[in-house]
Motif scaffolding. Structure first.
Motif, PDB file in Angstrom:
ATOM      1  N   ASN A 224       0.825  -1.216   0.000  1.00  0.00           N
ATOM      2  CA  ASN A 224       0.000   0.000   0.000  1.00  0.00           C
ATOM      3  C   ASN A 224       0.856   1.263   0.000  1.00  0.00           C
ATOM      4  O   ASN A 224       2.064   1.218   0.243  1.00  0.00           O
ATOM      5  CB  ASN A 224      -1.010  -0.025   1.156  1.00  0.00           C
ATOM      6  N   HIS A 225       0.235   2.374  -0.268  1.00  0.00           N
ATOM      7  CA  HIS A 225       0.958   3.628  -0.468  1.00  0.00           C
ATOM      8  C   HIS A 225       1.730   4.065   0.762  1.00  0.00           C
ATOM      9  O   HIS A 225       2.848   4.556   0.669  1.00  0.00           O
ATOM     10  CB  HIS A 225      -0.017   4.735  -0.904  1.00  0.00           C
TER      11      HIS A 225
ATOM     12  N   GLN B  22       4.960   2.280   0.933  1.00  0.00           N
ATOM     13  CA  GLN B  22       5.903   2.785  -0.076  1.00  0.00           C
ATOM     14  C   GLN B  22       6.558   4.079   0.416  1.00  0.00           C
ATOM     15  O   GLN B  22       7.770   4.275   0.261  1.00  0.00           O
ATOM     16  CB  GLN B  22       5.175   3.034  -1.393  1.00  0.00           C
ATOM     17  N   TRP B  23       5.748   4.951   1.017  1.00  0.00           N
ATOM     18  CA  TRP B  23       6.320   6.205   1.545  1.00  0.00           C
ATOM     19  C   TRP B  23       7.322   5.918   2.653  1.00  0.00           C
ATOM     20  O   TRP B  23       8.391   6.531   2.711  1.00  0.00           O
ATOM     21  CB  TRP B  23       5.198   7.123   2.085  1.00  0.00           C
TER      22      TRP B  23
ATOM     23  N   ASP C 187      -0.134   9.965  -7.369  1.00  0.00           N
ATOM     24  CA  ASP C 187       0.630   8.832  -7.878  1.00  0.00           C
ATOM     25  C   ASP C 187       1.954   9.278  -8.478  1.00  0.00           C
ATOM     26  O   ASP C 187       2.992   8.636  -8.282  1.00  0.00           O
ATOM     27  CB  ASP C 187      -0.180   8.082  -8.944  1.00  0.00           C
TER      28      ASP C 187
ATOM     29  N   ARG D 276       4.366  10.195  -5.632  1.00  0.00           N
ATOM     30  CA  ARG D 276       4.807   9.021  -4.882  1.00  0.00           C
ATOM     31  C   ARG D 276       5.814   8.213  -5.703  1.00  0.00           C
ATOM     32  O   ARG D 276       6.909   7.887  -5.235  1.00  0.00           O
ATOM     33  CB  ARG D 276       3.602   8.159  -4.513  1.00  0.00           C
TER      34      ARG D 276
ATOM     35  N   THR E 214       8.653   0.855  -7.401  1.00  0.00           N
ATOM     36  CA  THR E 214       7.192   0.783  -7.328  1.00  0.00           C
ATOM     37  C   THR E 214       6.606   0.953  -8.715  1.00  0.00           C
ATOM     38  O   THR E 214       5.409   0.796  -8.912  1.00  0.00           O
ATOM     39  CB  THR E 214       6.622   1.892  -6.418  1.00  0.00           C
TER      40      THR E 214
END
Lengths: 483, 453
Positions: A233-234, A237-238, A298, A301, A318
């Protein structure tokens, strides 16, 4: 040269490797992969026996160590480490070709993260863990680990530290080398645990969290999923992106923060240049790929993740940047050269070297305008030693030569200019992914055995920063007329 | 303990080497980056490049929480200023090298007080003192005294066969009816801490403990010349030469001082008492030495600025049958060579100064948990002699020594009880309040209980 001392120290390293192999062994046991457990037992024994023999037979009477002993110890240790570290992959038949297994291990220890496993998700847990664990060991350096845990009798181990730690200038944090090594590992372990916990909170399974934390810490980049980090999930990733930045920063600064010397830590030019480059690159790429993703979130990110991954020479992904517009691809390619800060676990040329070279150029130009002017090169307000400047220039020359040499040596492969050049650059800078065939979605399995060996050497040269390898294999080093 | 050493010259490097080996956290400061890099390459210390009188540099080296600041640059004034600044920035204790004779007068106490110095270090004076001691007791290569001067450790070389050689150590004492103990033996490059069945040979260099009176008696019993050197020839009018001549003349000895430089020679004449003979000629010429009466001298002391010259001229003097030859050698590697060439009495001013600093550091640690009272290096620094205070927590209190399980290469060389020296035998016991003299080769001993295995 004091050969006994070199062999003795290398023996110590092999013993340590045998001990470290027990950790993935335990992981394999947890997942009931008994076949893998046996592979690790055999590998550990294979490393332990020569290690013990080398240490017992070659116990040196003369503990003297000079720079060349330091270089030789580091080089031999890293090569043998990879030779024995490749055994689990080979024995388990998960990488059936030994040379491929060697490449995978070198790629692991040098924190490159270039893989030639076509389908990672097929690998067993024990092997996956070992793959990522090699990143973690190689990131801070195994000789530094030895220094932290084994009592050393000589003050001359500084030569070893200097050969293994990346960056143009290697200093100590505290007077004692052992304490310096301990502090570095303490910071390293603390940050790794912190990342694991945050990933867990963000909903990543325990095994994945640990493996990814290990990979980020060493700035390696072995994933355990076909799409690397893309499937998480985002938030996760962060988190990983931010930690990639953190591990690309000079560890000395963390020590300054612990010592509450905030001013000294924040006045570091290299840090701000590193962060500045990330911000600028991210902005440009975000704008450039906006048309691909169609929304700001998006784009930002993916752009931030890829930039930090390449700058810190980690190599997680990603998104497949191979499919991005040309401007973004070019920028990513250039960032591969840059790397992180000196004294971090990142590879590449290092920001501080670029800073020194840039200032040298400016000084030279100024000198030509005012031939009688006297110039001094300062970083963080302190003058840089002439020798250091000279060594940085030499380093850069060698750096270019080696990229060219590696590129030429593998250019008989039928993959085209983009693939071969990016493979050479990516491996030498310990990044991992390149473009086209070796892009984020691809892997290195298509290369022949010859090329994998060349690329393995390139990775070692990149991690140890060229000089130790070249100096250790200088024949005059090993000639000893008295014995 | 955190120690900052300012100045990496001869003495600085030696101090750093000793302190780093002792396990202290050492930071060195020097203005020359090359020197700093070199020192930190060889020794486990951190380097800071800069001036010792610069607050920024001192702060970078961690002056705020350092326990000891040692300033040993070439310049006395810089050292003093450095210590003064350092003290005010938070250094616990300060040691400055102050070696110019004009400071080292009765005023030195005043200076020390004003600058709040814990210790002022005058290596040349220390070296001269040590040579002076040796010249008073020429049989010894080295003499050190312990608490209340009740105990001495003396190093001698067994040049000839004597009552000491060829017999087991445990039989010697009863045979000679003298109260002493052989605590260390150097044979070739090796140092032994001998047990009772050790047999001494001709050529051994031995260290023995006894009270001062017994040392004299023992020398007589062994037939070793113990007459004080009366007629001394000093080669080289450096600071050490000046101090030594002054000390010797003050007790009524005849001194001939040879100095090559005319200006310096004239300066020396005006500084030294009238009875000193200052000769202005090149002492490197053997003829000059002979002409000025080398053959009638009781002792010859080579103090020129060059180690090599000192060694060669000392050999010349030894060949000419001068009974006592003292050689100044500063470089560690040459000390070993001089030893091999047959010169046994070698004085290294930097070593002596470094020993003083290390001794001070140990004493400081005393208050921080260690228990060493005094510490001396013997046998070319291959063995140590330590004086401990036996506290109530020592587990060996009241146990006969033969029942104590000591570590390898450790020996109890003496016990001082009520200011009296006691040469211990196996039935003696350590009582609370005793001062125990321990001889050890290798290993680090901070507390009396460290000697037990």
């Amino acid at each position: 040269m004091n050969r006994r001392m070199v062999i003795y120290r290398v023996g110590q390293i092999l013993e340590l490797e045998a001990a470290l192999l027990l950790i993935p062994l335990a992981v394999a046991a947890i997942y009931f992969e008994w076949k893998i457990v046996i592979c690790f037992v055999v590998s550990a024994a294979a490393a332990l026996v020569p290690g013990v023999l080398m240490r017992l037979i070659f116990k040196p009477d003369n503990q003297m160590m000079y720079a060349k002993e330091g270089f030789s110890i580091v080089t031999l240790a890293w090569i043998l480490l990879s030779v024995f570290g490749a055994l689990p992959f080979f024995l388990s038949r998960e990488i059936p070709n030994y040379i491929d297994a060697f490449f995978e291990t070198v790629s692991g220890f040098t924190t490159t993260g270039a893989s030639l496993v076509p389908d990672v998700e097929r690998l067993s847990h024990g092997i996956l863990f070992w793959r990522s664990f090699t990143h973690w060991i190689g990131g801070m350096g195994i000789l530094v680990l030895i220094m932290a845990i084994v009592p050393t009798d000589s003050g001359r181990s500084m030569h070893i530290m200097r050969a293994e730690m990346p960056g143009p200038v290697v200093g100590k944090l505290v007077p004692k080398l052992k304490d310096t090594a301990k502090i570095l590992y303490f910071i390293y372990i603390a940050l790794t645990i912190l990342e694991t916990v945050i990933l867990l909170i963000g909903g990543m399974p325990l095994f994945d969290s640990i493996v990814h934390a290990l990979g980020t810490a060493g700035t390696g980049g072995y994933g355990i999923k076909g799409d690397s980090i893309g499937g998480y999930n985002h938030f996760l990733q962060w988190v990983i992106a931010v930690f990639m930045v953190l591990f690309g920063i000079n560890f000395n600064l963390y020590y300054l923060l612990i010592m509450k010397k905030f001013n000294a830590a924040l006045k570091n030019t290299e840090l701000w240049l590193f962060l500045g480059m990330i911000v600028v690159s991210t902005t440009v790429i975000t704008a450039d790929i906006f048309k691909v993703y169609g929304n700001f979130g998006d784009s930002l990110r993916n752009s931030f993740f890829q930039v930090t991954s390449i700058m810190s020479t980690t190599g997680y992904s990603t998104a497949d940047f191979d499919k991005w517009p040309v401007l973004s691809k070019d920028l990513i390619f250039v960032l591969m050269f840059v790397g992180g800060c000196a004294g971090s676990t990142a590879g590449g040329l290092k920001i501080s070297r670029i800073l020194i070279m840039a200032k040298t150029v400016i000084n030279d130009i100024r000198q030509q305008l005012h031939p009688r002017s006297v110039t001094s090169l300062k970083i963080d307000g302190k003058p840089v030693d002439k020798n250091t400047i000279h060594r940085v220039s030499t380093y850069f020359l060698l750096y270019i030569f080696i990229i060219v040499a590696v590129f030429l040596l593998i250019s008989f492969e039928p993959f085209g200019f983009e693939t071969n050049l990016s493979a050479a650059v990516s491996c030498f800078n310990n990044v991992g992914p390149g473009f086209a065939v070796v892009g984020p979605a691809g892997n290195y399995s298509a290369y022949s055995d010859f090329s994998t060996i060349i690329l393995s050497i390139a990775m070692l040269l990149g991690r140890l920063e060229i000089f130790p390898l070249i100096l250790a294999f200088n024949p005059s080093n090993w000639v000893n007329k008295n014995k | 303990m955190k120690v900052i050493v300012v100045g990496c010259g001869k003495i600085g490097t030696t101090v750093v080497s000793s302190l780093a080996e002792e396990g202290h956290d050492v930071v060195v400061i020097d203005t020359d980056p090359k020197v700093v890099e070199n020192v930190t390459n060889i020794h486990d210390a951190m380097g800071v490049c800069g001036s010792g009188t610069d607050c920024k540099t001192l702060k970078e080296a961690g002056i705020e929480n350092c326990d000891l600041l040692v300033a040993v640059t070439d310049l006395d004034e810089l050292n003093m200023l450095c210590c003064y600044i350092g003290k005010n920035l938070g250094a616990g204790h300060t040691i400055a090298r102050i070696r110019r004779p004009e400071y080292n007068t009765e005023n030195i106490g005043f200076l020390r007080q004003q600058l709040d110095l814990s210790l002022s270090l005058n290596p040349e004076m220390l070296a001269a003192r040590e040579m002076f001691n040796i010249l008073r007791f020429p049989y010894a290569l080295k003499i050190e005294t312990f608490s209340g001067k009740s105990f001495e450790i003396v190093e001698i070389v067994l040049k000839e066969e004597s009552a000491l050689t060829g017999v087991k150590l445990m039989d010697i004492r009863s045979r000679l009816k003298q109260n002493f103990l052989v605590v260390a033996v150097q044979r070739g490059d090796e140092v032994f801490i001998p047990g009772g069945d050790f047999v001494l040979r001709k050529g051994d260099r031995i260290g023995l403990t006894a009270s001062p009176v017994e040392v004299q008696n023992l020398m007589k019993a062994l037939g070793i010349e113990s007459k004080q050197a009366r007629n001394v020839m000093i080669l080289g009018g450096s600071r050490i030469g000046y101090y030594l001549a002054r000390l010797l003349v003050s007790v009524g000895n005849t001194v001939r001082l040879i100095e090559r430089d005319q200006n310096r020679a004239e300066e020396l004449v005006s500084l030294l008492p009238n009875r000193t003979v200052v000769i202005n000629d090149d002492g490197a010429q053997q003829e000059v030495l002979v002409e000025e009466g080398l053959n009638s001298a009781d002792a010859f002391v080579a103090l020129t600025g060059m180690d090599e010259q000192n060694i060669l001229l000392s050999i010349f003097a030894a060949v000419n049958k001068v009974p006592k030859v003292i050689t100044k050698v500063n470089r560690q590697e040459l000390i070993g060579m001089a030893d091999k060439l047959g010169l046994d009495c070698i004085i290294s001013p930097r070593r002596i100064a470094a020993d003083v600093v290390v001794r001070y550091a140990r004493a400081l640690e005393n208050s921080q948990g260690s228990n060493v009272e005094t510490m001396y290096n013997i046998m070319d620094n291959k063995a140590e002699v330590l004086e401990f205070n036996a506290g109530g927590d020592f587990p060996g209190i009241g146990v006969p020594l033969k029942k104590l399980r000591l570590r390898k290469n450790v020996l109890i060389g003496g016990i001082i009880r009520d200011r009296k020296a006691l040469i211990p035998s196996g039935d003696d016991k350590i009582l609370q309040g005793d001062r125990v003299i321990v001889v050890a080769a290798g290993g680090r001993h901070n507390d009396l209980s460290d000697i037990l295995s």
